[in-house]
Design an enzyme around this catalytic site. Structure first.
Site, PDB file in Angstrom:
ATOM      1  N   ALA A   1       0.845  -1.204   0.000  1.00 14.24           N
ATOM      2  CA  ALA A   1       0.000   0.000   0.000  1.00 14.24           C
ATOM      3  C   ALA A   1       0.874   1.245   0.000  1.00 14.24           C
ATOM      4  O   ALA A   1       1.928   1.287   0.647  1.00 14.24           O
ATOM      5  CB  ALA A   1      -0.894   0.007   1.243  1.00 14.24           C
TER       6      ALA A   1
ATOM      7  N   ARG B   1       0.299   5.874  -0.748  1.00 11.97           N
ATOM      8  CA  ARG B   1      -0.721   6.911  -1.005  1.00 11.97           C
ATOM      9  C   ARG B   1      -0.977   7.064  -2.500  1.00 11.97           C
ATOM     10  O   ARG B   1      -2.090   7.196  -2.945  1.00 11.97           O
ATOM     11  CB  ARG B   1      -0.239   8.248  -0.433  1.00 11.97           C
TER      12      ARG B   1
ATOM     13  N   LYS C   1       9.805   3.671  15.270  1.00 13.81           N
ATOM     14  CA  LYS C   1      10.172   3.859  16.688  1.00 13.81           C
ATOM     15  C   LYS C   1       9.158   4.689  17.455  1.00 13.81           C
ATOM     16  O   LYS C   1       8.932   4.467  18.652  1.00 13.81           O
ATOM     17  CB  LYS C   1      11.564   4.460  16.835  1.00 13.81           C
TER      18      LYS C   1
ATOM     19  N   ILE D   1      22.049  -1.314  12.351  1.00 13.37           N
ATOM     20  CA  ILE D   1      22.807  -1.998  13.417  1.00 13.37           C
ATOM     21  C   ILE D   1      21.859  -2.956  14.151  1.00 13.37           C
ATOM     22  O   ILE D   1      20.803  -2.527  14.615  1.00 13.37           O
ATOM     23  CB  ILE D   1      23.377  -0.999  14.458  1.00 13.37           C
TER      24      ILE D   1
ATOM     25  N   ASP E   1      13.180  11.864  17.978  1.00 14.27           N
ATOM     26  CA  ASP E   1      13.437  10.555  17.366  1.00 14.27           C
ATOM     27  C   ASP E   1      14.434   9.757  18.223  1.00 14.27           C
ATOM     28  O   ASP E   1      14.229   8.567  18.489  1.00 14.27           O
ATOM     29  CB  ASP E   1      13.978  10.764  15.947  1.00 14.27           C
TER      30      ASP E   1
ATOM     31  N   LYS F   1      13.941   6.124  20.336  1.00 14.82           N
ATOM     32  CA  LYS F   1      14.840   4.969  20.254  1.00 14.82           C
ATOM     33  C   LYS F   1      15.428   4.626  21.619  1.00 14.82           C
ATOM     34  O   LYS F   1      15.554   3.455  21.986  1.00 14.82           O
ATOM     35  CB  LYS F   1      15.960   5.275  19.250  1.00 14.82           C
TER      36      LYS F   1
HETATM   37  P1  NDP Z   1       8.730   7.592   3.550  1.00 16.11           P
HETATM   38  O1  NDP Z   1       8.041   8.876   3.758  1.00 16.11           O
HETATM   39  O2  NDP Z   1       9.842   7.544   2.571  1.00 16.11           O
HETATM   40  O3  NDP Z   1       7.672   6.468   3.154  1.00 16.11           O
HETATM   41  C1  NDP Z   1       6.412   6.376   3.736  1.00 16.11           C
HETATM   42  C2  NDP Z   1       5.537   5.520   2.828  1.00 16.11           C
HETATM   43  O4  NDP Z   1       4.256   5.376   3.434  1.00 16.11           O
HETATM   44  C3  NDP Z   1       5.309   6.134   1.448  1.00 16.11           C
HETATM   45  O5  NDP Z   1       5.421   5.147   0.454  1.00 16.11           O
HETATM   46  C4  NDP Z   1       3.878   6.646   1.503  1.00 16.11           C
HETATM   47  O6  NDP Z   1       3.197   6.600   0.270  1.00 16.11           O
HETATM   48  C5  NDP Z   1       3.262   5.642   2.463  1.00 16.11           C
HETATM   49  N1  NDP Z   1       2.092   6.189   3.141  1.00 16.11           N
HETATM   50  C6  NDP Z   1       2.008   7.284   3.929  1.00 16.11           C
HETATM   51  N2  NDP Z   1       0.740   7.483   4.341  1.00 16.11           N
HETATM   52  C7  NDP Z   1       0.004   6.501   3.779  1.00 16.11           C
HETATM   53  C8  NDP Z   1      -1.379   6.171   3.781  1.00 16.11           C
HETATM   54  N3  NDP Z   1      -2.259   6.916   4.460  1.00 16.11           N
HETATM   55  N4  NDP Z   1      -1.797   5.096   3.091  1.00 16.11           N
HETATM   56  C9  NDP Z   1      -0.918   4.349   2.380  1.00 16.11           C
HETATM   57  N5  NDP Z   1       0.403   4.597   2.347  1.00 16.11           N
HETATM   58  C10 NDP Z   1       0.845   5.668   3.012  1.00 16.11           C
HETATM   59  O7  NDP Z   1       9.228   7.119   4.989  1.00 16.11           O
HETATM   60  P2  NDP Z   1      10.477   6.217   5.340  1.00 16.11           P
HETATM   61  O8  NDP Z   1      10.523   5.055   4.455  1.00 16.11           O
HETATM   62  O9  NDP Z   1      11.672   7.086   5.468  1.00 16.11           O
HETATM   63  O10 NDP Z   1      10.117   5.774   6.838  1.00 16.11           O
HETATM   64  C11 NDP Z   1       9.191   4.745   7.098  1.00 16.11           C
HETATM   65  C12 NDP Z   1       9.317   4.336   8.558  1.00 16.11           C
HETATM   66  O11 NDP Z   1      10.625   3.840   8.792  1.00 16.11           O
HETATM   67  C13 NDP Z   1       9.124   5.476   9.566  1.00 16.11           C
HETATM   68  O12 NDP Z   1       8.506   4.964  10.722  1.00 16.11           O
HETATM   69  C14 NDP Z   1      10.551   5.913   9.883  1.00 16.11           C
HETATM   70  O13 NDP Z   1      10.683   6.510  11.140  1.00 16.11           O
HETATM   71  C15 NDP Z   1      11.250   4.563   9.862  1.00 16.11           C
HETATM   72  N6  NDP Z   1      12.666   4.599   9.609  1.00 16.11           N
HETATM   73  C16 NDP Z   1      13.180   5.315   8.560  1.00 16.11           C
HETATM   74  C17 NDP Z   1      14.519   5.279   8.271  1.00 16.11           C
HETATM   75  C18 NDP Z   1      15.110   6.026   7.130  1.00 16.11           C
HETATM   76  O14 NDP Z   1      16.342   6.012   6.952  1.00 16.11           O
HETATM   77  N7  NDP Z   1      14.309   6.702   6.317  1.00 16.11           N
HETATM   78  C19 NDP Z   1      15.464   4.481   9.098  1.00 16.11           C
HETATM   79  C20 NDP Z   1      14.811   3.753  10.174  1.00 16.11           C
HETATM   80  C21 NDP Z   1      13.484   3.824  10.414  1.00 16.11           C
HETATM   81  P3  NDP Z   1       3.652   7.569  -0.948  1.00 16.11           P
HETATM   82  O15 NDP Z   1       5.058   7.152  -1.292  1.00 16.11           O
HETATM   83  O16 NDP Z   1       2.694   7.251  -2.054  1.00 16.11           O
HETATM   84  O17 NDP Z   1       3.569   8.961  -0.419  1.00 16.11           O
HETATM   85  N1  HSE Z   2      15.409   9.939  10.874  1.00 14.04           N
HETATM   86  C1  HSE Z   2      16.107   8.830  11.440  1.00 14.04           C
HETATM   87  C2  HSE Z   2      17.565   9.188  11.588  1.00 14.04           C
HETATM   88  C3  HSE Z   2      15.946   7.628  10.583  1.00 14.04           C
HETATM   89  O1  HSE Z   2      18.029  10.139  10.955  1.00 14.04           O
HETATM   90  O2  HSE Z   2      18.256   8.537  12.370  1.00 14.04           O
HETATM   91  C4  HSE Z   2      16.522   6.378  11.203  1.00 14.04           C
HETATM   92  O3  HSE Z   2      15.798   5.997  12.331  1.00 14.04           O
END
Ligand code: NDP
Ligand code: HSE
Length: 438
Positions: free
Chosen positions: A43, A45, A105, A136, A201, A205
Site C-alpha cells: 500500500a 498513497r 520507533k 545496526i 526521534d 529509540k
Molecule cells: P517515507 O516517507 O519515505 O515512506 C512512507 C511511505 O508510506 C510512502 O510510500 C507513503 O506513500 C506511504 N504512506 C504514507 N501514508 C500513507 C497512507 N495513508 N496510506 C498508504 N500509504 C501511506 O518514509 P520512510 O521510508 O523514510 O520511513 C518509514 C518508517 O521507517 C518510519 O517509521 C521511519 O521513522 C522509519 N525509519 C526510517 C529510516 C530512514 O532512513 N528513512 C530508518 C529507520 C526507520 P507515498 O510514497 O505514495 O507517499
Molecule cells: N530519521 C532517522 C535518523 C531515521 O536520521 O536517524 C533512522 O531511524
C-alpha cells in the site's frame, strides 16, 4: 514449501529498500529462512508514483487496511511511519492473527506496551529491529547476545540525521539548514525533521533501548529531550580545544535511585571510538557487568541499511512461524510478567559534568564572582579558557569544564550567574560524559 506472503505498508525510502533487498538476495534469504519470502501486496498513497524499487508482481493499493485484512498475507511490514494510522493498522493486523515487522520507533516507544500485550494474547510476533539505529542489530545484541549481563548503562548516537548535520557543520563549516535539506533529500530525515533535530526521534529509540536493557515498560514521556539546534560552531571549536567532541547522545543509566533516560548534546573525550562516529553513522556503547563495554557501529538511516534490519526481522518471523508462542524471545527481552517498576529519574536528579560558555565583561573580578557562585553550590572547576574580546567587542568568552554535580545544583548556579551585571546573554551549558568503563 510455498513462499511466505508479505504485505508491505509503505513504499518509500525503507519500503523501497526492503523490496530491493528481498528481491536481490532472494536465494540467500530463502536458504536462511527455510522458505521463500515474497512481497505480494503493498500500500502507498500514490500507486502511480515512480519508486526506487521494481513493483511488478506486487498487488498495489491505496488502502492499507486491504493489505492488513488480506487472508493470504502472513506478515505485515509497517513502513508508513507516525503513530496514529500505523497504530490502527498494526492493531488490526494483530487482531487478524498476522505477525508484524515495523521500523517505526515512534509507534513502539509510545504504544509498544499495548501492542506487545495484544500480540502476546494473539500469539503473534511484533519485530522492530529497524526502529533503533537503522542497520545496526542493536536490539538483537542487547536482547539476546547480552542476555547474561546486568546492563549498567548505554550511550548512543542514535539519530543519523543529527549526526550528519553536526559532522558537516564541524568538518566543512556548512550551515545547519543547508545540511538538514541534504539529509532530507537523502531520505534520512523523519517526515517531520524537528523529530531529528530536537531529539524526539532519539528519545523514541532510547526509550526502546532502555526497556530491553533494564526490563522496564516503555516510558517515552519520562525521557528528557534536548535537541542540537542551539549548538554553535564556537562550541564545537572550544570543545575541540579542550579535547572533546560534541555528539547528540541518548544515555540510559541504572543508578541506585532509578534510571536516567536522557537525550542531549554531550561533550565526549575525542579519544573514545564513539567520538569519531561521523556522518549518518550511528553507534551504541553498552556496558554489561560481565562483558564490560561493547560498541556497535553502522549506518543509522537510509534505504538499504534500514532494509537490512527489516529483512532480518522478516527472516526471524518466518523461522518461528510454527513455534510455540510461549517460547519465543520476549518482545522487550524480559518476560512480560517480570518487568520492573524502577523509576525513571527526573533530570534534576541526574549527575554529570558540564561545559559552560558565557559572555563576560572584560573587567577584573568577573571570574571571581562566577567561581564563587559555583563554589557555593559545591561545583568544582576542571578547566577554564578565557578568550580575549574580538577587536570591536567588549565582552570576552569564558569557557569552563566542571566536575560532576547534580543537575539541580547546576541549574541554581546558572540562574545566579545570569543575574550578574557582568555576564551577558544566557549561559550555554552542554553536559559532559567520559563514557569510561569505570
Ligand atoms: P517515507 O516517507 O519515505 O515512506 C512512507 C511511505 O508510506 C510512502 O510510500 C507513503 O506513500 C506511504 N504512506 C504514507 N501514508 C500513507 C497512507 N495513508 N496510506 C498508504 N500509504 C501511506 O518514509 P520512510 O521510508 O523514510 O520511513 C518509514 C518508517 O521507517 C518510519 O517509521 C521511519 O521513522 C522509519 N525509519 C526510517 C529510516 C530512514 O532512513 N528513512 C530508518 C529507520 C526507520 P507515498 O510514497 O505514495 O507517499
Ligand atoms: N530519521 C532517522 C535518523 C531515521 O536520521 O536517524 C533512522 O531511524
Amino acid at each position: 514449501m510455498k513462499p511466505v506472503q508479505v504485505g508491505l505498508l509503505g513504499l518509500g525510502t525503507v519500503g523501497g529498500g526492503t523490496v530491493n533487498v528481498l528481491k536481490r538476495n532472494a536465494d540467500e534469504i530463502a536458504r536462511r529462512a527455510g522458505r521463500g519470502i515474497e512481497v505480494t501486496h503493498a500500500a502507498a498513497r500514490d500507486i502511480s508514483k515512480q519508486r526506487i524499487c521494481d513493483t511488478s508482481g506486487i498487488q498495489l493499493t491505496t488502502d492499507p487496511f486491504e493489505v492488513v485484512s488480506n487472508p493470504e498475507v502472513q506478515i505485515i511490514v509497517e513502513l508508513i511511519g507516525g503513530d496514529s494510522l500505523a497504530y490502527e493498522l498494526v492493531i488490526k493486523a494483530i487482531e487478524n492473527g498476522k505477525h508484524v515487522v515495523t521500523a517505526n520507533k515512534a509507534l513502539i516507544a509510545k504504544h509498544g506496551n499495548e501492542i506487545f500485550a495484544a500480540a502476546q494474547k494473539k500469539g503473534v510476533m511484533v519485530a522492530f529491529e529497524a526502529a533503533v539505529a537503522g542497520g545496526i542489530p542493536i536490539i538483537k545484541a542487547i536482547r539476546e547476545g547480552l542476555a547474561g549481563n546486568e546492563i549498567q548503562w548505554l550511550a548512543g548516537i542514535i539519530n543519523g540525521t543529527g549526526n550528519f548535520i553536526l559532522t558537516e557543520m564541524r568538518d566543512k563549516g556548512r550551515d545547519f539548514d543547508d545540511v538538514l535539506k541534504e539529509a532530507q533529500a537523502l531520505g534520512y530525515a523523519e517526515a517531520d525533521p524537528t523529530f531529528d533535530v530536537e531529539g524526539i526521534d532519539a528519545a523514541h529509540k532510547l526509550t526502546i533501548l532502555a526497556s530491553i536493557a533494564f526490563g522496564i515498560p516503555l516510558q517515552f514521556d519520562a525521557a528528557y529531550t534536548e535537541g542540537i539546534t542551539k549548538i554553535t560552531r564556537d562550541d564545537v571549536g572550544y570543545a575541540e580545544q579542550l579535547g572533546y567532541r560534541i555528539k547528540h547522545l541518548g544515555i540510559a543509566k541504572r543508578t541506585q535511585s532509578g534510571i536516567e533516560l536522557r537525550v542531549h548534546p554531550t561533550l565526549i573525550p575525542e579519544r573514545r571510538l564513539i567520538a569519531n562516529v561521523d556522518g549518518v553513522m550511528n553507534a551504541v556503547l553498552v556496558m554489561g557487568d560481565a562483558v564490560g563495554p561493547t560498541l556497535y557501529y553502522g549506518a543509522g538511516a537510509g534505504d538499504e541499511p534500514t532494509a537490512s534490519a527489516v529483512v532480518a526481522d522478516i527472516v526471524d518471523v518466518v523461522r518461528v512461524l510454527t513455534s510455540d508462542p510461549e517460547n519465543r524471545v520476549p518482545h522487550l527481552a524480559f518476560q512480560p510478567d517480570a518487568l520492573s517498576d524502577t523509576p525513571i529519574l527526573s533530570m534534576n536528579d541526574v549527575e554529570t559534568a558540564y561545559y559552560l560558555r558565557m559572555q563576560a565583561s572584560d573587567k577584573p573580578g568577573v571570574l571571581a564572582d562566577v567561581t564563587r557562585i559555583l563554589g557555593d553550590q559545591g561545583i568544582s572547576i576542571e578547566a577554564i579558557i578565557q578568550k580575549e574580546p574580538a577587536p570591536d567587542m567588549e565582552n570576552a568568552s569564558v569557557i569552563m569544564l566542571t566536575h560532576k554535580v547534580q543537575e539541580q545544583k547546576m541549574n541554581d548556579a546558572i540562574a545566579q550567574i545570569e543575574t550578574l551585571d557582568t555576564i551577558h546573554d544566557k549561559v550555554t551549558r552542554i553536559r559532559v560524559e567520559t563514557l569510561s568503563a569505570n
